[in-house]
Scaffold this motif. Sequence first.
Motif, PDB file in Angstrom:
ATOM      1  N   SER A  59       0.824  -1.212   0.000  1.00  0.00           N
ATOM      2  CA  SER A  59       0.000   0.000   0.000  1.00  0.00           C
ATOM      3  C   SER A  59       0.858   1.262   0.000  1.00  0.00           C
ATOM      4  O   SER A  59       0.507   2.258  -0.643  1.00  0.00           O
ATOM      5  CB  SER A  59      -0.934   0.004   1.213  1.00  0.00           C
ATOM      6  OG  SER A  59      -1.809  -1.106   1.171  1.00  0.00           O
ATOM      7  N   THR A  60       1.973   1.227   0.710  1.00  0.00           N
ATOM      8  CA  THR A  60       2.866   2.385   0.742  1.00  0.00           C
ATOM      9  C   THR A  60       3.443   2.663  -0.636  1.00  0.00           C
ATOM     10  O   THR A  60       3.475   3.816  -1.092  1.00  0.00           O
ATOM     11  CB  THR A  60       4.008   2.157   1.751  1.00  0.00           C
ATOM     12  OG1 THR A  60       3.448   1.913   3.044  1.00  0.00           O
ATOM     13  CG2 THR A  60       4.920   3.371   1.816  1.00  0.00           C
ATOM     14  N   LEU A  61       3.907   1.612  -1.318  1.00  0.00           N
ATOM     15  CA  LEU A  61       4.441   1.792  -2.671  1.00  0.00           C
ATOM     16  C   LEU A  61       3.355   2.262  -3.629  1.00  0.00           C
ATOM     17  O   LEU A  61       3.593   3.135  -4.470  1.00  0.00           O
ATOM     18  CB  LEU A  61       5.056   0.487  -3.183  1.00  0.00           C
ATOM     19  CG  LEU A  61       6.442   0.103  -2.686  1.00  0.00           C
ATOM     20  CD1 LEU A  61       6.936  -1.130  -3.434  1.00  0.00           C
ATOM     21  CD2 LEU A  61       7.441   1.238  -2.850  1.00  0.00           C
ATOM     22  N   ALA A  62       2.161   1.666  -3.515  1.00  0.00           N
ATOM     23  CA  ALA A  62       1.061   2.067  -4.394  1.00  0.00           C
ATOM     24  C   ALA A  62       0.708   3.533  -4.176  1.00  0.00           C
ATOM     25  O   ALA A  62       0.480   4.285  -5.138  1.00  0.00           O
ATOM     26  CB  ALA A  62      -0.154   1.179  -4.150  1.00  0.00           C
ATOM     27  N   PHE A  63       0.673   3.958  -2.915  1.00  0.00           N
ATOM     28  CA  PHE A  63       0.343   5.350  -2.591  1.00  0.00           C
ATOM     29  C   PHE A  63       1.376   6.310  -3.187  1.00  0.00           C
ATOM     30  O   PHE A  63       1.008   7.295  -3.848  1.00  0.00           O
ATOM     31  CB  PHE A  63       0.281   5.519  -1.076  1.00  0.00           C
ATOM     32  CG  PHE A  63       0.062   6.938  -0.629  1.00  0.00           C
ATOM     33  CD1 PHE A  63      -1.172   7.542  -0.764  1.00  0.00           C
ATOM     34  CD2 PHE A  63       1.101   7.673  -0.081  1.00  0.00           C
ATOM     35  CE1 PHE A  63      -1.381   8.858  -0.359  1.00  0.00           C
ATOM     36  CE2 PHE A  63       0.908   8.979   0.329  1.00  0.00           C
ATOM     37  CZ  PHE A  63      -0.336   9.579   0.191  1.00  0.00           C
ATOM     38  N   HIS A  64       2.655   6.045  -2.967  1.00  0.00           N
ATOM     39  CA  HIS A  64       3.693   6.947  -3.469  1.00  0.00           C
ATOM     40  C   HIS A  64       3.728   6.957  -5.000  1.00  0.00           C
ATOM     41  O   HIS A  64       3.971   7.999  -5.611  1.00  0.00           O
ATOM     42  CB  HIS A  64       5.056   6.559  -2.905  1.00  0.00           C
ATOM     43  CG  HIS A  64       5.267   7.009  -1.491  1.00  0.00           C
ATOM     44  ND1 HIS A  64       4.848   6.270  -0.416  1.00  0.00           N
ATOM     45  CD2 HIS A  64       5.831   8.138  -0.983  1.00  0.00           C
ATOM     46  CE1 HIS A  64       5.157   6.921   0.709  1.00  0.00           C
ATOM     47  NE2 HIS A  64       5.743   8.049   0.381  1.00  0.00           N
ATOM     48  N   THR A  87      -5.648   0.487   3.918  1.00  0.00           N
ATOM     49  CA  THR A  87      -4.505   1.380   4.154  1.00  0.00           C
ATOM     50  C   THR A  87      -4.376   2.421   3.057  1.00  0.00           C
ATOM     51  O   THR A  87      -4.183   3.613   3.335  1.00  0.00           O
ATOM     52  CB  THR A  87      -3.207   0.558   4.249  1.00  0.00           C
ATOM     53  OG1 THR A  87      -3.349  -0.424   5.280  1.00  0.00           O
ATOM     54  CG2 THR A  87      -2.017   1.453   4.565  1.00  0.00           C
ATOM     55  N   LEU A  88      -4.494   1.996   1.800  1.00  0.00           N
ATOM     56  CA  LEU A  88      -4.310   2.914   0.681  1.00  0.00           C
ATOM     57  C   LEU A  88      -5.452   3.919   0.586  1.00  0.00           C
ATOM     58  O   LEU A  88      -5.220   5.134   0.508  1.00  0.00           O
ATOM     59  CB  LEU A  88      -4.181   2.134  -0.621  1.00  0.00           C
ATOM     60  CG  LEU A  88      -4.023   2.948  -1.902  1.00  0.00           C
ATOM     61  CD1 LEU A  88      -2.872   3.936  -1.797  1.00  0.00           C
ATOM     62  CD2 LEU A  88      -3.827   2.026  -3.098  1.00  0.00           C
ATOM     63  N   SER A  89      -6.676   3.442   0.598  1.00  0.00           N
ATOM     64  CA  SER A  89      -7.812   4.374   0.528  1.00  0.00           C
ATOM     65  C   SER A  89      -7.862   5.256   1.761  1.00  0.00           C
ATOM     66  O   SER A  89      -8.238   6.432   1.684  1.00  0.00           O
ATOM     67  CB  SER A  89      -9.122   3.605   0.348  1.00  0.00           C
ATOM     68  OG  SER A  89      -9.283   2.623   1.348  1.00  0.00           O
ATOM     69  N   GLY A  90      -7.445   4.719   2.925  1.00  0.00           N
ATOM     70  CA  GLY A  90      -7.399   5.532   4.135  1.00  0.00           C
ATOM     71  C   GLY A  90      -6.404   6.670   4.025  1.00  0.00           C
ATOM     72  O   GLY A  90      -6.667   7.794   4.479  1.00  0.00           O
ATOM     73  N   ALA A  91      -5.247   6.402   3.397  1.00  0.00           N
ATOM     74  CA  ALA A  91      -4.254   7.461   3.196  1.00  0.00           C
ATOM     75  C   ALA A  91      -4.789   8.543   2.276  1.00  0.00           C
ATOM     76  O   ALA A  91      -4.525   9.742   2.488  1.00  0.00           O
ATOM     77  CB  ALA A  91      -2.967   6.868   2.623  1.00  0.00           C
ATOM     78  N   LEU A  92      -5.560   8.157   1.274  1.00  0.00           N
ATOM     79  CA  LEU A  92      -6.122   9.147   0.360  1.00  0.00           C
ATOM     80  C   LEU A  92      -7.248   9.947   1.021  1.00  0.00           C
ATOM     81  O   LEU A  92      -7.422  11.131   0.738  1.00  0.00           O
ATOM     82  CB  LEU A  92      -6.610   8.453  -0.913  1.00  0.00           C
ATOM     83  CG  LEU A  92      -5.484   7.874  -1.785  1.00  0.00           C
ATOM     84  CD1 LEU A  92      -6.046   6.986  -2.886  1.00  0.00           C
ATOM     85  CD2 LEU A  92      -4.633   8.988  -2.384  1.00  0.00           C
ATOM     86  N   ILE A  93      -7.998   9.305   1.931  1.00  0.00           N
ATOM     87  CA  ILE A  93      -8.994  10.047   2.714  1.00  0.00           C
ATOM     88  C   ILE A  93      -8.292  11.071   3.599  1.00  0.00           C
ATOM     89  O   ILE A  93      -8.712  12.241   3.706  1.00  0.00           O
ATOM     90  CB  ILE A  93      -9.830   9.072   3.566  1.00  0.00           C
ATOM     91  CG1 ILE A  93     -10.745   8.234   2.666  1.00  0.00           C
ATOM     92  CG2 ILE A  93     -10.658   9.832   4.608  1.00  0.00           C
ATOM     93  CD1 ILE A  93     -11.461   7.114   3.389  1.00  0.00           C
TER      94      ILE A  93
END
Length: 313
Positions: A59-64, A87-93
């Motif tokens: 998720s960290t790699l996908a986010f960055h 994790t990924l959608s939460g980071a975008l929220i």
Amino acid sequence: MGTVTGKAGRSVPVTQFATKDWDLGGEHPGVVLHDIASRPRANGHVIVFANEKGGVGKSTLAFHTAIALADAGKKVAVIDLDHGQATLSGALINREATCRLLKVGLPTPRYVAFAQTSAALLSQEIARIGSDCAYVLIDVAGGDSPIARRAIAMADTLVTPVSSSFADIDLLGQFDALSLRLKRLGRFTRLVDGLRKARSNFRLPDLDWVVVPNRSRRTGSSNEAMISKALTKLAAKAGFRIARGLGERVAYRELFLYGLTHFDLKRIPNLGRVKANARNEITQLIVDLQLPAEDDEQADLFAAELQPMAMIA
């Protein structure tokens, strides 16, 4: 025997796929491809982040990756299949909340947390939020599942993060602890190989598989050197490329909580100083992924930015 229409309108024979010879259990790869091949393919380049092992930084790699591409002015759609952790959608929220709090506009991908298990619904969701996007990123939960297999089968680029542990790369390949001799391809490698062969049978182009050693320590270690050597041996057998991942840095974790990356600090100068090494790692990852460019300017964008940073690092 019937047919199914593959890419470019070509008809592919449909056979009755038996599962008794498939050593991973569950559905045969041909069944998975049969399920997705007749559905419309995404207009954009599909990048899937997947590894059956959890906790390796997918998720960290996908986010960055998503933020770096959005920062470059590209339309990006993100689908979070790990709806349990989100994790990924939460980071975008959190990113949207940070924008509201600081009253600043930041490039943000479209995103959705997807809780269904149907390839048909996944294809519809990709079309709904990503029909005009250059890139569609899919973050897959750890473990094997029907929707995970279908996401991998849809990929144009498959990104598999690994950490510096032989226990973690066991799903890619099993090695002799003393000689580093490759004893057997791992479960996840065999799964990807089966899906790649099925893609070929359906006359779909091969996916580009990229393995990313992630969360390495800046000083390095003898263990990381052994992992690197093992992955190099395995790459030729398994058919993947090796890219450079993100180091183990507090700078990533602190910003991730707010849905931010080091690409954002140029727009929020009062929040913190851009760390050249950290931003350089993100840029290098994008360069290593070798994603298709829409034009020559895009193709040179990250590589040009990397050069001055490499001098600073």
